[in-house]
Design a protein around this motif. Structure first.
Motif, PDB file in Angstrom:
ATOM      1  N   ASP A   1      47.489  40.656  46.367  1.00  0.00           N
ATOM      2  CA  ASP A   1      48.918  40.890  46.142  1.00  0.00           C
ATOM      3  C   ASP A   1      49.815  39.949  46.943  1.00  0.00           C
ATOM      4  O   ASP A   1      51.011  40.203  47.079  1.00  0.00           O
ATOM      5  CB  ASP A   1      49.264  42.362  46.445  1.00  0.00           C
ATOM      6  N   ALA A   2      49.251  38.843  47.461  1.00  0.00           N
ATOM      7  CA  ALA A   2      50.082  37.888  48.211  1.00  0.00           C
ATOM      8  C   ALA A   2      50.636  36.817  47.273  1.00  0.00           C
ATOM      9  O   ALA A   2      50.001  36.466  46.275  1.00  0.00           O
ATOM     10  CB  ALA A   2      49.250  37.228  49.303  1.00  0.00           C
ATOM     11  N   ILE A   3      51.812  36.320  47.622  1.00  0.00           N
ATOM     12  CA  ILE A   3      52.427  35.241  46.836  1.00  0.00           C
ATOM     13  C   ILE A   3      51.968  33.917  47.438  1.00  0.00           C
ATOM     14  O   ILE A   3      52.150  33.689  48.642  1.00  0.00           O
ATOM     15  CB  ILE A   3      53.967  35.329  46.922  1.00  0.00           C
ATOM     16  N   GLU A   4      51.372  33.054  46.621  1.00  0.00           N
ATOM     17  CA  GLU A   4      50.885  31.774  47.144  1.00  0.00           C
ATOM     18  C   GLU A   4      51.984  30.720  47.095  1.00  0.00           C
ATOM     19  O   GLU A   4      52.683  30.589  46.097  1.00  0.00           O
ATOM     20  CB  GLU A   4      49.663  31.307  46.338  1.00  0.00           C
ATOM     21  N   VAL A   5      52.161  29.989  48.214  1.00  0.00           N
ATOM     22  CA  VAL A   5      53.162  28.927  48.263  1.00  0.00           C
ATOM     23  C   VAL A   5      52.476  27.645  48.718  1.00  0.00           C
ATOM     24  O   VAL A   5      51.991  27.571  49.849  1.00  0.00           O
ATOM     25  CB  VAL A   5      54.292  29.249  49.283  1.00  0.00           C
ATOM     26  N   ASP A   6      52.400  26.636  47.843  1.00  0.00           N
ATOM     27  CA  ASP A   6      51.836  25.346  48.236  1.00  0.00           C
ATOM     28  C   ASP A   6      52.978  24.519  48.823  1.00  0.00           C
ATOM     29  O   ASP A   6      53.907  24.133  48.118  1.00  0.00           O
ATOM     30  CB  ASP A   6      51.223  24.649  47.013  1.00  0.00           C
ATOM     31  N   THR A   7      52.895  24.250  50.136  1.00  0.00           N
ATOM     32  CA  THR A   7      54.015  23.585  50.816  1.00  0.00           C
ATOM     33  C   THR A   7      53.893  22.053  50.813  1.00  0.00           C
ATOM     34  O   THR A   7      54.734  21.380  51.409  1.00  0.00           O
ATOM     35  CB  THR A   7      54.148  24.080  52.282  1.00  0.00           C
ATOM     36  N   THR A   8      52.852  21.517  50.151  1.00  0.00           N
ATOM     37  CA  THR A   8      52.694  20.052  50.105  1.00  0.00           C
ATOM     38  C   THR A   8      53.958  19.425  49.511  1.00  0.00           C
ATOM     39  O   THR A   8      54.368  19.806  48.417  1.00  0.00           O
ATOM     40  CB  THR A   8      51.467  19.647  49.239  1.00  0.00           C
ATOM     41  N   GLY A   9      54.557  18.524  50.272  1.00  0.00           N
ATOM     42  CA  GLY A   9      55.742  17.826  49.777  1.00  0.00           C
ATOM     43  C   GLY A   9      57.033  18.625  49.844  1.00  0.00           C
ATOM     44  O   GLY A   9      58.088  18.129  49.468  1.00  0.00           O
ATOM     45  N   LEU A  10      56.964  19.858  50.330  1.00  0.00           N
ATOM     46  CA  LEU A  10      58.195  20.663  50.434  1.00  0.00           C
ATOM     47  C   LEU A  10      58.755  20.571  51.857  1.00  0.00           C
ATOM     48  O   LEU A  10      58.000  20.446  52.818  1.00  0.00           O
ATOM     49  CB  LEU A  10      57.923  22.136  50.120  1.00  0.00           C
ATOM     50  N   SER A  11      60.074  20.677  51.976  1.00  0.00           N
ATOM     51  CA  SER A  11      60.681  20.681  53.310  1.00  0.00           C
ATOM     52  C   SER A  11      60.629  22.098  53.871  1.00  0.00           C
ATOM     53  O   SER A  11      60.436  23.068  53.126  1.00  0.00           O
ATOM     54  CB  SER A  11      62.134  20.212  53.231  1.00  0.00           C
ATOM     55  N   ILE A  12      60.816  22.210  55.186  1.00  0.00           N
ATOM     56  CA  ILE A  12      60.839  23.523  55.843  1.00  0.00           C
ATOM     57  C   ILE A  12      61.926  24.390  55.192  1.00  0.00           C
ATOM     58  O   ILE A  12      61.697  25.550  54.866  1.00  0.00           O
ATOM     59  CB  ILE A  12      61.112  23.359  57.361  1.00  0.00           C
ATOM     60  N   GLU A  13      63.098  23.787  54.977  1.00  0.00           N
ATOM     61  CA  GLU A  13      64.223  24.538  54.402  1.00  0.00           C
ATOM     62  C   GLU A  13      63.872  25.108  53.033  1.00  0.00           C
ATOM     63  O   GLU A  13      64.243  26.233  52.696  1.00  0.00           O
ATOM     64  CB  GLU A  13      65.475  23.643  54.266  1.00  0.00           C
ATOM     65  N   GLU A  14      63.156  24.295  52.238  1.00  0.00           N
ATOM     66  CA  GLU A  14      62.802  24.755  50.880  1.00  0.00           C
ATOM     67  C   GLU A  14      61.858  25.962  50.929  1.00  0.00           C
ATOM     68  O   GLU A  14      62.019  26.912  50.170  1.00  0.00           O
ATOM     69  CB  GLU A  14      62.141  23.606  50.087  1.00  0.00           C
ATOM     70  N   VAL A  15      60.889  25.913  51.851  1.00  0.00           N
ATOM     71  CA  VAL A  15      59.928  27.023  51.937  1.00  0.00           C
ATOM     72  C   VAL A  15      60.620  28.282  52.479  1.00  0.00           C
ATOM     73  O   VAL A  15      60.428  29.383  51.954  1.00  0.00           O
ATOM     74  CB  VAL A  15      58.705  26.642  52.809  1.00  0.00           C
ATOM     75  N   VAL A  16      61.460  28.101  53.516  1.00  0.00           N
ATOM     76  CA  VAL A  16      62.196  29.247  54.086  1.00  0.00           C
ATOM     77  C   VAL A  16      63.066  29.882  52.998  1.00  0.00           C
ATOM     78  O   VAL A  16      63.074  31.115  52.836  1.00  0.00           O
ATOM     79  CB  VAL A  16      63.069  28.806  55.290  1.00  0.00           C
ATOM     80  N   ALA A  17      63.747  29.061  52.220  1.00  0.00           N
ATOM     81  CA  ALA A  17      64.628  29.580  51.162  1.00  0.00           C
ATOM     82  C   ALA A  17      63.814  30.359  50.136  1.00  0.00           C
ATOM     83  O   ALA A  17      64.227  31.439  49.682  1.00  0.00           O
ATOM     84  CB  ALA A  17      65.379  28.428  50.487  1.00  0.00           C
ATOM     85  N   PHE A  18      62.637  29.857  49.796  1.00  0.00           N
ATOM     86  CA  PHE A  18      61.787  30.549  48.823  1.00  0.00           C
ATOM     87  C   PHE A  18      61.375  31.926  49.347  1.00  0.00           C
ATOM     88  O   PHE A  18      61.482  32.938  48.644  1.00  0.00           O
ATOM     89  CB  PHE A  18      60.534  29.706  48.514  1.00  0.00           C
ATOM     90  N   VAL A  19      60.929  31.960  50.609  1.00  0.00           N
ATOM     91  CA  VAL A  19      60.472  33.228  51.207  1.00  0.00           C
ATOM     92  C   VAL A  19      61.631  34.231  51.258  1.00  0.00           C
ATOM     93  O   VAL A  19      61.480  35.397  50.870  1.00  0.00           O
ATOM     94  CB  VAL A  19      59.876  32.977  52.619  1.00  0.00           C
ATOM     95  N   LEU A  20      62.794  33.771  51.700  1.00  0.00           N
ATOM     96  CA  LEU A  20      63.956  34.670  51.812  1.00  0.00           C
ATOM     97  C   LEU A  20      64.383  35.205  50.446  1.00  0.00           C
ATOM     98  O   LEU A  20      64.769  36.358  50.310  1.00  0.00           O
ATOM     99  CB  LEU A  20      65.124  33.962  52.496  1.00  0.00           C
ATOM    100  N   LYS A  21      64.280  34.344  49.433  1.00  0.00           N
ATOM    101  CA  LYS A  21      64.664  34.757  48.074  1.00  0.00           C
ATOM    102  C   LYS A  21      63.750  35.886  47.589  1.00  0.00           C
ATOM    103  O   LYS A  21      64.185  36.837  46.953  1.00  0.00           O
ATOM    104  CB  LYS A  21      64.577  33.539  47.139  1.00  0.00           C
TER     105      LYS A  21
END
Ligand code: DC
Length: 216
Positions: A193-213
């Motif tokens: 039940d975990a959401i997978e996030v591939d952070t390759t090529g993503l900025s810190i801000e982009e990943v934080v924004a995704f998690v918060l959303k």
């Protein structure tokens, strides 16, 4: 109980878990628990006190006499701040070794569950969603290519003044991935039940924004 928020973040080393978790914790005003730092602290103490991984009696005695806590973002081992001494490549290896030992996992998981039962937390590690906080409200699994993770770790170590080649860091990361994923006790794996996030090529801000959303 309704307003308790527990967020689990798992993934391999260098996937950006701690950077992301710290930032999300700040944004949400909740505590960040770095469980990898706890395994590092035990690995550091084993090395410092000359305790062999196969000497179970000595290991259990040492663990009974070990106190680990977080105070305002610092990791405290037996009353002393150990933020820096646990971040060397030597202690990375020790942490990987000690994280496969049953007495170590039992002790640290118990402390981690205690921390997650008292207040809202974001906790990162390898077995948070699958074992420590199985009933966490939100679960994320962060990944990135081994090359990108090695690049991030190499940069970090060089900035700290360690002399180590990129190839050596990549080799270490691949070895640790293998150890973490194949060990018998609570290996690294994505919870169903975990959401997978591939952070390759993503900025810190982009990943934080995704998690918060996902959370809001
Ligand atoms: O995330 P890190 O590199 O600081 O973790 C150090 C070691 O501890 C790593 O080899 C994986 C292990 N670990 C673990 O087995 N379970 C956790 N919940 C966190 C870390």
């Amino acid at each position: 109980m309704k307003d308790m928020l527990r967020i689990a973040i798992d993934g391999p080393s260098g996937a950006g878990k701690s950077t992301i978790a710290k930032e999300v914790a700040k944004k949400l005003g909740i505590d960040y628990i770095d469980t990898g730092a706890m395994y590092r602290a035990v690995g550091y103490k084993m090395k410092r006190d000359g305790i062999a991984a196969d000497d179970e009696a000595a290991l259990r005695a040492m663990l009974d006499d070990t106190d680990i806590d977080f105070v305002r973002g610092d990791i405290i081992l037996d009353g002393a701040v150990v933020n820096d001494v646990i971040r060397t490549s030597e202690i990375s290896k020790m942490a990987s070794v000690c994280s496969a030992l049953l007495p170590v996992r039992e002790k640290l998981v118990e402390i981690q569950r205690g921390m997650g039962s008292r207040k809202s937390v974001i906790m990162d590690g390898r077995d948070i969603a699958t074992n420590v906080l199985k009933d966490a409200e939100y679960k994320f699994f962060l990944t990135a290519s081994a090359a990108e993770r090695a690049e991030r770790r190499h940069k970090e170590l060089c900035e700290k003044g360690e002399t180590i080649t990129f190839e050596a860091v990549l080799n270490d990361i691949e070895k640790r991935d293998h150890n973490d994923m194949t060990r018998k006790l609570n290996p690294l794996r994505k919870a169903e039940d975990a959401i997978e996030v591939d952070t390759t090529g993503l900025s810190i801000e982009e990943v934080v924004a995704f998690v918060l959303k996902e959370i809001r």
